[in-house]
Motif scaffolding. Sequence first.
Motif, PDB file in Angstrom:
ATOM      1  N   LEU A  38       0.832  -1.210   0.000  1.00  0.00           N
ATOM      2  CA  LEU A  38       0.000   0.000   0.000  1.00  0.00           C
ATOM      3  C   LEU A  38       0.861   1.251   0.000  1.00  0.00           C
ATOM      4  O   LEU A  38       0.553   2.234  -0.684  1.00  0.00           O
ATOM      5  N   GLY A  39       1.963   1.216   0.762  1.00  0.00           N
ATOM      6  CA  GLY A  39       2.869   2.358   0.807  1.00  0.00           C
ATOM      7  C   GLY A  39       3.527   2.637  -0.526  1.00  0.00           C
ATOM      8  O   GLY A  39       3.726   3.798  -0.912  1.00  0.00           O
ATOM      9  N   ILE A  40       3.872   1.583  -1.248  1.00  0.00           N
ATOM     10  CA  ILE A  40       4.467   1.761  -2.570  1.00  0.00           C
ATOM     11  C   ILE A  40       3.423   2.302  -3.545  1.00  0.00           C
ATOM     12  O   ILE A  40       3.721   3.146  -4.399  1.00  0.00           O
ATOM     13  N   GLN A  41       2.194   1.855  -3.399  1.00  0.00           N
ATOM     14  CA  GLN A  41       1.136   2.340  -4.287  1.00  0.00           C
ATOM     15  C   GLN A  41       0.828   3.820  -4.069  1.00  0.00           C
ATOM     16  O   GLN A  41       0.599   4.559  -5.032  1.00  0.00           O
ATOM     17  N   ASP A  42       0.816   4.268  -2.801  1.00  0.00           N
ATOM     18  CA  ASP A  42       0.467   5.672  -2.555  1.00  0.00           C
ATOM     19  C   ASP A  42       1.675   6.602  -2.574  1.00  0.00           C
ATOM     20  O   ASP A  42       1.533   7.814  -2.409  1.00  0.00           O
TER      21      ASP A  42
END
Length: 297
Positions: A134-138
């Motif tokens: 999720l952190g890489i996506q956002d």
Amino acid sequence: MDIRHLEYFIEVARQKSFSKAADKIRVSQSTVSKTIKDLETELGKALFNRNSKYVRLTDTGKILFTEAQQVVEMFQHMSTELESISKIEKGKINIGMPPITGATTFAKLLGEFKKTYPNIEITLFEYGSKTVQLGIQDGSLDVGLICCPTNQELYEAIYFTKDPLWVVVHPDHPLTRYPKVDFASLAGESFVLYHRDFSLYDEIVMRCKMAGFQPKVIFETSQRELMIQIVEAKLGIVLLPSKICQELDPQRVTSIPMADPQIFLELSLIWKKGRYLSYATLLWIKYVRNYLLNKTK
């Protein structure tokens, strides 16, 4: 309005808290509050609904959040492009990684990279694999180490290692009589599992169900030593990667390999497909690739 206003706004929106955003940005809470107030005054609109329990985006804030992320990313890309042209080996990398992996090799690799590029700042974040993705996506993370197969549609990846899980029990446990154990033999045991944001949580629960039982989970944690202490106290069992198991004190606990089909801790370094990467991040990826290439020779 300048880029700093948007960066602070984005962080408050992500953290849903002025104090947490201030900690992340490493400035005072009053600075963040004043910056957001100035931005709202300039726009003539409230961006957050605030009370003592939460901070949430208004409808205007939601629109600005989407647009602001694009503007900040474009600005960062422009800065990175200028940095890359001049070949200045500096910058910052945010890396997410699960704490349970015991990734000693990865830690040593980070140390060697830091010696080679002392002007590059590395910030590590301990998250489960789901949160890392999720952190890489956002955009809050540049790259991440995850413990599960990668989604090839969303991420670029470098395969790091593959390690089978072993069951860890008290030395007096009846299972220590066997050279290997299967999942069916674990029915009725009390499990200490990884937090639910770890992909291995889902994998272990699914494998237990395939063996015909729902695991009795008595505790969830990401702290390896706490897991071992619970096993040592005869309160439950845990499944850990074999490389970690081989480092455990046999006087405290006993590790037993699992029979096929096994569960593997599959470590991969990932980053978002199609996303523009900073020069520092590109150097890190290249460094990891060269390390793994040399390791196989």
